[in-house]
Design a protein around this motif. Structure first.
Motif, PDB file in Angstrom:
ATOM      1  N   ASP A   1      49.116  35.868 -45.613  1.00  0.00           N
ATOM      2  CA  ASP A   1      49.324  37.943 -46.050  1.00  0.00           C
ATOM      3  C   ASP A   1      48.513  38.149 -46.992  1.00  0.00           C
ATOM      4  O   ASP A   1      49.615  39.677 -47.565  1.00  0.00           O
ATOM      5  CB  ASP A   1      50.585  37.720 -45.343  1.00  0.00           C
ATOM      6  CG  ASP A   1      50.948  37.408 -43.915  1.00  0.00           C
ATOM      7  OD1 ASP A   1      49.102  37.984 -43.399  1.00  0.00           O
ATOM      8  OD2 ASP A   1      51.884  38.120 -43.292  1.00  0.00           O
ATOM      9  N   SER A   2      48.332  37.903 -47.636  1.00  0.00           N
ATOM     10  CA  SER A   2      47.962  38.306 -49.276  1.00  0.00           C
ATOM     11  C   SER A   2      47.461  39.881 -49.452  1.00  0.00           C
ATOM     12  O   SER A   2      47.482  41.217 -50.448  1.00  0.00           O
ATOM     13  CB  SER A   2      47.680  37.390 -50.049  1.00  0.00           C
ATOM     14  OG  SER A   2      45.998  37.627 -50.092  1.00  0.00           O
ATOM     15  N   CYS A   3      47.096  39.982 -48.078  1.00  0.00           N
ATOM     16  CA  CYS A   3      45.802  41.194 -47.620  1.00  0.00           C
ATOM     17  C   CYS A   3      46.460  42.225 -46.816  1.00  0.00           C
ATOM     18  O   CYS A   3      46.000  43.146 -46.876  1.00  0.00           O
ATOM     19  CB  CYS A   3      44.782  41.370 -47.819  1.00  0.00           C
ATOM     20  SG  CYS A   3      43.061  40.355 -49.297  1.00  0.00           S
ATOM     21  N   LYS A   4      47.918  42.026 -46.450  1.00  0.00           N
ATOM     22  CA  LYS A   4      48.455  42.755 -45.016  1.00  0.00           C
ATOM     23  C   LYS A   4      48.938  44.002 -45.584  1.00  0.00           C
ATOM     24  O   LYS A   4      48.473  45.184 -44.730  1.00  0.00           O
ATOM     25  CB  LYS A   4      49.547  41.910 -44.960  1.00  0.00           C
ATOM     26  CG  LYS A   4      50.733  42.358 -43.691  1.00  0.00           C
ATOM     27  CD  LYS A   4      49.631  41.514 -42.163  1.00  0.00           C
ATOM     28  CE  LYS A   4      50.338  41.710 -40.913  1.00  0.00           C
ATOM     29  NZ  LYS A   4      50.386  41.522 -39.537  1.00  0.00           N
ATOM     30  N   GLU A   5      49.270  44.271 -46.361  1.00  0.00           N
ATOM     31  CA  GLU A   5      49.553  45.485 -46.847  1.00  0.00           C
ATOM     32  C   GLU A   5      48.586  46.676 -47.341  1.00  0.00           C
ATOM     33  O   GLU A   5      48.750  47.299 -47.797  1.00  0.00           O
ATOM     34  CB  GLU A   5      50.608  45.268 -47.457  1.00  0.00           C
ATOM     35  CG  GLU A   5      52.231  45.466 -46.184  1.00  0.00           C
ATOM     36  CD  GLU A   5      53.661  44.936 -47.541  1.00  0.00           C
ATOM     37  OE1 GLU A   5      53.966  45.245 -46.236  1.00  0.00           O
ATOM     38  OE2 GLU A   5      53.441  45.123 -48.037  1.00  0.00           O
ATOM     39  N   LEU A   6      47.687  46.064 -47.473  1.00  0.00           N
ATOM     40  CA  LEU A   6      46.402  46.859 -48.083  1.00  0.00           C
ATOM     41  C   LEU A   6      45.771  47.511 -47.679  1.00  0.00           C
ATOM     42  O   LEU A   6      45.903  47.511 -46.053  1.00  0.00           O
ATOM     43  CB  LEU A   6      45.393  45.660 -48.573  1.00  0.00           C
ATOM     44  CG  LEU A   6      46.132  45.335 -50.309  1.00  0.00           C
ATOM     45  CD1 LEU A   6      43.964  44.035 -50.598  1.00  0.00           C
ATOM     46  CD2 LEU A   6      45.663  45.589 -51.024  1.00  0.00           C
ATOM     47  N   PRO A   7      45.629  48.677 -48.581  1.00  0.00           N
ATOM     48  CA  PRO A   7      45.174  50.135 -47.155  1.00  0.00           C
ATOM     49  C   PRO A   7      43.494  49.307 -46.452  1.00  0.00           C
ATOM     50  O   PRO A   7      42.756  49.069 -46.809  1.00  0.00           O
ATOM     51  CB  PRO A   7      44.213  50.911 -47.889  1.00  0.00           C
ATOM     52  CG  PRO A   7      44.743  51.452 -48.994  1.00  0.00           C
ATOM     53  CD  PRO A   7      45.919  49.583 -49.226  1.00  0.00           C
ATOM     54  N   ASN A   8      43.568  50.303 -45.522  1.00  0.00           N
ATOM     55  CA  ASN A   8      42.108  49.629 -44.403  1.00  0.00           C
ATOM     56  C   ASN A   8      40.755  49.784 -45.616  1.00  0.00           C
ATOM     57  O   ASN A   8      39.781  48.651 -45.352  1.00  0.00           O
ATOM     58  CB  ASN A   8      41.780  50.313 -43.076  1.00  0.00           C
ATOM     59  CG  ASN A   8      43.932  49.610 -42.084  1.00  0.00           C
ATOM     60  OD1 ASN A   8      43.704  48.798 -42.356  1.00  0.00           O
ATOM     61  ND2 ASN A   8      43.091  50.128 -41.154  1.00  0.00           N
ATOM     62  N   ASP A   9      40.853  50.229 -46.035  1.00  0.00           N
ATOM     63  CA  ASP A   9      39.258  50.293 -46.680  1.00  0.00           C
ATOM     64  C   ASP A   9      39.352  49.763 -48.158  1.00  0.00           C
ATOM     65  O   ASP A   9      38.348  48.806 -47.836  1.00  0.00           O
ATOM     66  CB  ASP A   9      39.414  52.202 -46.955  1.00  0.00           C
ATOM     67  CG  ASP A   9      40.382  52.032 -48.256  1.00  0.00           C
ATOM     68  OD1 ASP A   9      41.559  52.004 -47.702  1.00  0.00           O
ATOM     69  OD2 ASP A   9      40.123  53.679 -49.626  1.00  0.00           O
ATOM     70  N   GLU A  10      40.259  49.609 -48.800  1.00  0.00           N
ATOM     71  CA  GLU A  10      40.791  48.017 -49.446  1.00  0.00           C
ATOM     72  C   GLU A  10      40.521  47.063 -48.919  1.00  0.00           C
ATOM     73  O   GLU A  10      39.518  46.337 -49.204  1.00  0.00           O
ATOM     74  CB  GLU A  10      41.939  47.798 -50.687  1.00  0.00           C
ATOM     75  CG  GLU A  10      42.101  49.247 -51.283  1.00  0.00           C
ATOM     76  CD  GLU A  10      43.391  48.976 -52.377  1.00  0.00           C
ATOM     77  OE1 GLU A  10      43.548  48.373 -52.437  1.00  0.00           O
ATOM     78  OE2 GLU A  10      43.788  50.021 -52.242  1.00  0.00           O
ATOM     79  N   MET A  11      40.958  46.585 -47.535  1.00  0.00           N
ATOM     80  CA  MET A  11      40.527  45.019 -46.847  1.00  0.00           C
ATOM     81  C   MET A  11      39.629  45.168 -46.264  1.00  0.00           C
ATOM     82  O   MET A  11      38.765  44.391 -46.864  1.00  0.00           O
ATOM     83  CB  MET A  11      41.167  45.676 -45.657  1.00  0.00           C
ATOM     84  CG  MET A  11      42.344  44.878 -45.781  1.00  0.00           C
ATOM     85  SD  MET A  11      44.039  44.101 -44.189  1.00  0.00           S
ATOM     86  CE  MET A  11      44.605  45.908 -43.404  1.00  0.00           C
ATOM     87  N   LEU A  12      38.410  46.417 -46.239  1.00  0.00           N
ATOM     88  CA  LEU A  12      37.261  46.263 -45.275  1.00  0.00           C
ATOM     89  C   LEU A  12      36.196  46.020 -46.642  1.00  0.00           C
ATOM     90  O   LEU A  12      34.884  45.477 -46.601  1.00  0.00           O
ATOM     91  CB  LEU A  12      36.627  47.634 -44.805  1.00  0.00           C
ATOM     92  CG  LEU A  12      37.139  47.692 -43.265  1.00  0.00           C
ATOM     93  CD1 LEU A  12      37.099  48.724 -42.935  1.00  0.00           C
ATOM     94  CD2 LEU A  12      36.548  46.768 -42.378  1.00  0.00           C
ATOM     95  N   GLN A  13      36.545  46.546 -47.731  1.00  0.00           N
ATOM     96  CA  GLN A  13      35.709  46.352 -48.748  1.00  0.00           C
ATOM     97  C   GLN A  13      35.917  44.786 -49.399  1.00  0.00           C
ATOM     98  O   GLN A  13      34.680  44.346 -50.355  1.00  0.00           O
ATOM     99  CB  GLN A  13      36.194  46.987 -50.558  1.00  0.00           C
ATOM    100  CG  GLN A  13      35.694  47.479 -51.144  1.00  0.00           C
ATOM    101  CD  GLN A  13      33.412  47.998 -51.079  1.00  0.00           C
ATOM    102  OE1 GLN A  13      33.833  48.712 -50.919  1.00  0.00           O
ATOM    103  NE2 GLN A  13      33.290  46.996 -51.659  1.00  0.00           N
ATOM    104  N   ILE A  14      36.633  44.187 -49.180  1.00  0.00           N
ATOM    105  CA  ILE A  14      37.244  43.194 -49.897  1.00  0.00           C
ATOM    106  C   ILE A  14      35.959  41.965 -48.653  1.00  0.00           C
ATOM    107  O   ILE A  14      35.466  41.301 -49.095  1.00  0.00           O
ATOM    108  CB  ILE A  14      38.591  42.223 -49.277  1.00  0.00           C
ATOM    109  CG1 ILE A  14      39.373  42.520 -51.230  1.00  0.00           C
ATOM    110  CG2 ILE A  14      38.863  40.832 -49.727  1.00  0.00           C
ATOM    111  CD1 ILE A  14      40.890  42.788 -50.794  1.00  0.00           C
ATOM    112  N   ILE A  15      35.914  42.458 -48.102  1.00  0.00           N
ATOM    113  CA  ILE A  15      35.873  41.573 -46.408  1.00  0.00           C
ATOM    114  C   ILE A  15      33.980  41.784 -46.967  1.00  0.00           C
ATOM    115  O   ILE A  15      33.099  40.817 -46.250  1.00  0.00           O
ATOM    116  CB  ILE A  15      35.706  42.309 -45.379  1.00  0.00           C
ATOM    117  CG1 ILE A  15      37.588  41.345 -44.418  1.00  0.00           C
ATOM    118  CG2 ILE A  15      35.046  41.387 -44.262  1.00  0.00           C
ATOM    119  CD1 ILE A  15      37.992  42.660 -43.635  1.00  0.00           C
TER     120      ILE A  15
END
Length: 193
Positions: free
Chosen positions: A51-65
Motif C-alpha cells: 500500500d505504499s502509494c495508497k494515500e497519495l493524491p490521485n494525480d500523483e498516483m496517475l503520474q507514477i503510473i
C-alpha cells in the motif's frame, strides 16, 4: 534496501492506520509464506510495500503510473481504488529499484488478483484480507481458510468482494473475474469443489 529501510520509507508516506496495516499485512504474509513454503523475505517486503502509494493524491498516483509506462484500461480509468496497487508496483520497480518481478506483481495484483497468480501473489492478496486489524464479517473464517488452502481462502475473499462491488454498482475489473474463475478451477482440480 532492506526491510528496515522499507519500513522507514513507508512510515513517512502514510497515516498511522495505513502504516500499521502494512506491517500487519507483512506479518501475515510471513506467516503464510512459512506455512506454504514461499520465500519469507519476498513476502515480507511485498507486504510492507503493498500500500505504499495508497494515500497519495490521485494525480500523483496517475503520474507514477504514467511515468511507469502503464496505460490504464477502461475499467481502471473508472475505478480510482485500483490505482494504488498499479502505482505501487511502478514505484517499487522504478523508484525503489526492486527487480524481483514476483514482488512487483504481488504489489500490483493484491487488489484485483488475476489468473495464474504465483504463490507469493496469492499470499499477499490473502494477507491483505486477514491482517490483524481487519474485523469484517467472516474475517475469522477467512483467517482459518488461509492456513488450510490458500485457493479456498481466495475464493472466500473473492466471493465477498465481487458480491459487495456488484451490490454497490461498482466496476469489477476483469482480473478479479479471471482470478475467481482460476481459483474455482484450481479447487475443482483439487477435488475441493
Amino acid at each position: 534496501m532492506d526491510k528496515t529501510e522499507y519500513i522507514e520509507l513507508i512510515k513517512d508516506r502514510m497515516s498511522e492506520y495505513r502504516f500499521n496495516h502494512s506491517l500487519n499485512v507483512a506479518k501475515a504474509a510471513v506467516e503464510l509464506a512459512k506455512h506454504y513454503g514461499a520465500d519469507v523475505d519476498d513476502a515480507e517486503i511485498a507486504g510492507i510495500l503493498h500500500d505504499s502509494c495508497k494515500e497519495l493524491p490521485n494525480d500523483e498516483m496517475l503520474q507514477i503510473i504514467n511515468d511507469g509506462g502503464i496505460i490504464l484500461d477502461n475499467c481502471e480509468k473508472h475505478s480510482s481504488k485500483l490505482w494504488h496497487s498499479i502505482a505501487g508496483s511502478c514505484y517499487a520497480r522504478d523508484v525503489l529499484k526492486i527487480d524481483n518481478q514476483d514482488i512487483i506483481n504481488a504489489i500490483k495484483y493484491h487488489t484485483t488478483g488475476r489468473a495464474n497468480m504465483s504463490l507469493l501473489e496469492k499470499i499477499v492478496f490473502t494477507a491483505d484480507y486477514i491482517s490483524e486489524e481487519r474485523n469484517f464479517d467472516g474475517v475469522d473464517i477467512m483467517r482459518k481458510k488461509a492456513f488450510e488452502d490458500i485457493d479456498d481462502a481466495m475464493l472466500f475473499a473473492l466471493q465477498f468482494t465481487l458480491s459487495d462491488l456488484s451490490k454497490r454498482k461498482m466496476v469489477i475489473h476483469n482480473n478479479a473475474v479471471l482470478c475467481y474463475n482460476d481459483v474455482v478451477i484450481n479447487l475443482t482440480k483439487k477435488g475441493l469443489l
